[in-house]
Scaffold this motif. Sequence first.
Motif, short mmCIF file in Angstrom:
data_model
loop_
_atom_site.label_atom_id
_atom_site.label_comp_id
_atom_site.label_asym_id
_atom_site.label_seq_id
_atom_site.Cartn_x
_atom_site.Cartn_y
_atom_site.Cartn_z
N LEU A 291 0.82 -1.20 0.00
CA LEU A 291 0.00 0.00 0.00
C LEU A 291 0.86 1.26 0.00
O LEU A 291 1.97 1.26 0.53
CB LEU A 291 -0.92 0.02 1.21
CG LEU A 291 -1.95 -1.11 1.32
CD1 LEU A 291 -2.76 -0.96 2.60
CD2 LEU A 291 -2.87 -1.11 0.10
N TYR A 292 0.33 2.31 -0.58
CA TYR A 292 1.00 3.61 -0.63
C TYR A 292 0.17 4.59 0.19
O TYR A 292 -0.93 4.96 -0.20
CB TYR A 292 1.11 4.07 -2.08
CG TYR A 292 2.19 5.10 -2.33
CD1 TYR A 292 3.52 4.74 -2.42
CD2 TYR A 292 1.87 6.45 -2.51
CE1 TYR A 292 4.51 5.67 -2.68
CE2 TYR A 292 2.85 7.39 -2.77
CZ TYR A 292 4.17 7.00 -2.85
OH TYR A 292 5.15 7.95 -3.11
N ILE A 293 0.70 4.97 1.35
CA ILE A 293 -0.01 5.90 2.21
C ILE A 293 0.13 7.31 1.64
O ILE A 293 1.25 7.81 1.48
CB ILE A 293 0.54 5.85 3.65
CG1 ILE A 293 0.45 4.43 4.23
CG2 ILE A 293 -0.20 6.84 4.54
CD1 ILE A 293 1.14 4.26 5.56
N VAL A 294 -0.99 7.92 1.32
CA VAL A 294 -0.97 9.24 0.69
C VAL A 294 -1.09 10.33 1.76
O VAL A 294 -2.14 10.48 2.39
CB VAL A 294 -2.11 9.38 -0.34
CG1 VAL A 294 -2.14 10.79 -0.93
CG2 VAL A 294 -1.95 8.34 -1.45
N GLY A 295 -0.01 11.04 1.96
CA GLY A 295 -0.01 12.19 2.86
C GLY A 295 0.43 13.41 2.08
O GLY A 295 0.24 13.48 0.87
N GLY A 296 1.03 14.35 2.75
CA GLY A 296 1.55 15.50 2.03
C GLY A 296 1.42 16.80 2.79
O GLY A 296 1.13 16.83 3.99
N ASP A 297 1.65 17.87 2.06
CA ASP A 297 1.61 19.21 2.64
C ASP A 297 0.71 20.10 1.80
O ASP A 297 0.62 19.96 0.58
CB ASP A 297 3.02 19.82 2.67
CG ASP A 297 3.99 18.99 3.50
OD1 ASP A 297 3.78 18.88 4.71
OD2 ASP A 297 4.96 18.45 2.92
N VAL A 298 0.05 21.02 2.48
CA VAL A 298 -0.82 21.98 1.81
C VAL A 298 -0.57 23.37 2.39
O VAL A 298 -0.07 23.51 3.51
CB VAL A 298 -2.31 21.64 1.97
CG1 VAL A 298 -2.64 20.25 1.42
CG2 VAL A 298 -2.74 21.75 3.43
N PHE A 299 -0.94 24.37 1.63
CA PHE A 299 -0.98 25.72 2.15
C PHE A 299 -2.43 26.16 2.22
O PHE A 299 -3.21 25.92 1.29
CB PHE A 299 -0.18 26.68 1.27
CG PHE A 299 1.31 26.54 1.45
CD1 PHE A 299 1.97 27.24 2.45
CD2 PHE A 299 2.04 25.68 0.65
CE1 PHE A 299 3.34 27.09 2.64
CE2 PHE A 299 3.40 25.52 0.83
CZ PHE A 299 4.06 26.23 1.83
#
Length: 408
Positions: A291-299
Amino acid sequence: MIKKLTLVAAITLATTPAFAKEEAEVMHWWTSGGESAAIKVLADSFEAQGGTWKDSAVAGGSNARSAAINRMIGGSPTTAALFNTSQQYHEMIAEDMLNNIDEVAKANNWESILPQPTLNAIKVNGHFYAAPVNIHMPGWFWYSKEAFAKAGIEKEPTTVDELFSALDKLKAAGYIPLALGGQNWQENLMFATVLSNVGGKQLYLDALGKRDSETLNSAEFRKVVDTFLKLKPYVDTGSPGRNWNDTTSLVINDKAGIQIMGDWAKGEFTQANKIPGQDYGCFPGLGDDSLYIVGGDVFVFPKTDDKEQISVQNKLVESMLSPETQVKFNNLKGSVPVRTDIDVSSMDICAQKGAAILKVAERQVPDGSMLMEEYLYGSLKDAVTEVWNAQEMTTDKAVSIFAQALRD
């Protein structure tokens, strides 16, 4: 006469202010070497569009988020503020503290070019409230090629048994088998990685999404917890309190074999002039269907009725998500472009692996912070830390602690 006119012109030029560029104050917590280089790409992109970037860096994610919220409450908000792709800012949306960026999102067809887990996190009540700049997968495995070679590990582990075998070999060869920074978010990251690799998609979604008693007391969840506890003897005594980038340095300098960390760690390897596939290796999970855990950053963009500031906010979004900026920024940040419609052939092999998986929806799961409210996610992290750091911990007791923490 000419001299007089020239003098008058000179005085006029000296007393007339220069054209003020559109200024954007951006608050963030990207202060490490790799992160600082990456944020500069976003600043340069905005300034290339005629704006002026005012950098407001605050060390530590929670500190920066708190500072941004305090500025909003105090009546002097920044133009934009960094948050994680999660539910961290959903309460702010409910309190009408953020401007939406629908105009840019619709003009650039975000519904078609962004991964679904990301869309679910940034679109609330039919409006877009956050600009995602990357996809961070928190559960990457980073390893020293030198350590693997000297420990006699011939290939990347693809099963849990192969992972423990590799850790045993690294330990026998005198390396720190598993480099971990002992902070609760790092411990939680490792738990999520074990959950996704050992439990599979349905258990992952049920444990973090449904959080029902049947799931949390199942044999499958017990196996996840048991595997997590079995990793503890492979972590060195210097782990407690260690920063993530200092932990990455142990792998960079061939003192440790493996680190489980988000793909932002790649930025540290890049800053150290290490080459993926040559000096270090990377794999996003155990096996080709992991599985590929989708996270990240936003403004996010604090509420304002000032038309000029709204224009600046939109310009920031446009510049951050331009194809060229996406590739340059993510190359340095270690992440993968959030847009799935751009050419990533110029990126390194780790990023290309991640970008390819983002085209396979069945392999994607949202980060745990997208599946529960912030207070509940905090309870989960506290539970992970309690389980991990206890002098004595049985699987039964650990399961009970998790079940209690995840109860609404």
